[in-house]
Design a protein around this motif. Structure first.
Motif, mmCIF file in Angstrom:
data_model
loop_
_atom_site.group_PDB
_atom_site.id
_atom_site.type_symbol
_atom_site.label_atom_id
_atom_site.label_comp_id
_atom_site.label_asym_id
_atom_site.label_seq_id
_atom_site.Cartn_x
_atom_site.Cartn_y
_atom_site.Cartn_z
ATOM 1 N N VAL A 110 0.854 -1.182 0.000
ATOM 2 C CA VAL A 110 0.000 0.000 0.000
ATOM 3 C C VAL A 110 0.897 1.242 0.000
ATOM 4 O O VAL A 110 1.740 1.391 0.886
ATOM 5 N N PRO A 111 0.731 2.127 -0.986
ATOM 6 C CA PRO A 111 1.538 3.341 -1.002
ATOM 7 C C PRO A 111 1.344 4.141 0.294
ATOM 8 O O PRO A 111 0.242 4.197 0.845
ATOM 9 N N PHE A 112 2.422 4.749 0.769
ATOM 10 C CA PHE A 112 2.398 5.476 2.033
ATOM 11 C C PHE A 112 1.234 6.466 2.102
ATOM 12 O O PHE A 112 0.535 6.538 3.113
ATOM 13 N N GLU A 113 1.002 7.205 1.028
ATOM 14 C CA GLU A 113 -0.039 8.244 1.044
ATOM 15 C C GLU A 113 -1.459 7.679 1.121
ATOM 16 O O GLU A 113 -2.405 8.410 1.399
ATOM 17 N N LEU A 114 -1.622 6.361 0.925
ATOM 18 C CA LEU A 114 -2.950 5.735 0.993
ATOM 19 C C LEU A 114 -3.145 4.874 2.236
ATOM 20 O O LEU A 114 -4.235 4.357 2.465
ATOM 21 N N GLN A 115 -2.112 4.700 3.044
ATOM 22 C CA GLN A 115 -2.163 3.771 4.168
ATOM 23 C C GLN A 115 -3.241 4.096 5.195
ATOM 24 O O GLN A 115 -3.773 3.197 5.830
ATOM 25 N N ASN A 116 -3.592 5.336 5.383
ATOM 26 C CA ASN A 116 -4.640 5.704 6.343
ATOM 27 C C ASN A 116 -6.009 5.829 5.692
ATOM 28 O O ASN A 116 -6.986 6.158 6.357
ATOM 29 N N GLN A 117 -6.089 5.581 4.378
ATOM 30 C CA GLN A 117 -7.353 5.749 3.661
ATOM 31 C C GLN A 117 -7.978 4.438 3.208
ATOM 32 O O GLN A 117 -9.161 4.389 2.918
ATOM 33 N N ILE A 118 -7.196 3.374 3.140
ATOM 34 C CA ILE A 118 -7.674 2.100 2.599
ATOM 35 C C ILE A 118 -8.455 1.329 3.667
ATOM 36 O O ILE A 118 -8.138 1.409 4.849
ATOM 37 N N SER A 119 -9.496 0.605 3.234
ATOM 38 C CA SER A 119 -10.286 -0.170 4.191
ATOM 39 C C SER A 119 -10.758 -1.478 3.553
ATOM 40 O O SER A 119 -10.852 -1.595 2.328
#
Length: 70
Positions: free
Chosen positions: A35-44
Motif C-alpha cells: 500500500v503506497p504510504f499516502e494511501l495507508q490511512n485511507q484504505i479499508s
C-alpha cells in the motif's frame, strides 16, 4: 498500560490482500500489494481498488489489511 484518553493505535496497513474481480481474472486467489504510504490511512476492507496486474490494470476488492508481507 494504555491510557483511555490516549488509546494505542495500530500502525497504518502497509500490505493489502486483494481479491481480483473474477470477470478480469479467472483465479480466485488473493494477491498481495504494497500500500503506497499516502494511501495507508485511507484504505479499508471491502473497498474497491484498481491495481496493476501484468501489463494492465484490474479491479479488485480489499480482502485483508496487514502490517507485514504475507
Amino acid at each position: 498500560m494504555s491510557n483511555m484518553n490516549n488509546p494505542i493505535k495500530n500502525p497504518p496497513a502497509t500490505y493489502a490482500q486483494i481479491a481480483i474481480d473474477p470477470i478480469t481474472k479467472t483465479s480466485g486467489d488473493l494477491l498481495t500489494y504494497s500500500v503506497p504510504f499516502e494511501l495507508q490511512n485511507q484504505i479499508s476492507i471491502g473497498q474497491q481498488v484498481l491495481v496493476p496486474l501484468g501489463n494492465r490494470q484490474a479491479i479488485g476488492f480489499v480482502f485483508e489489511l496487514t502490517y507485514q508481507e504475507i
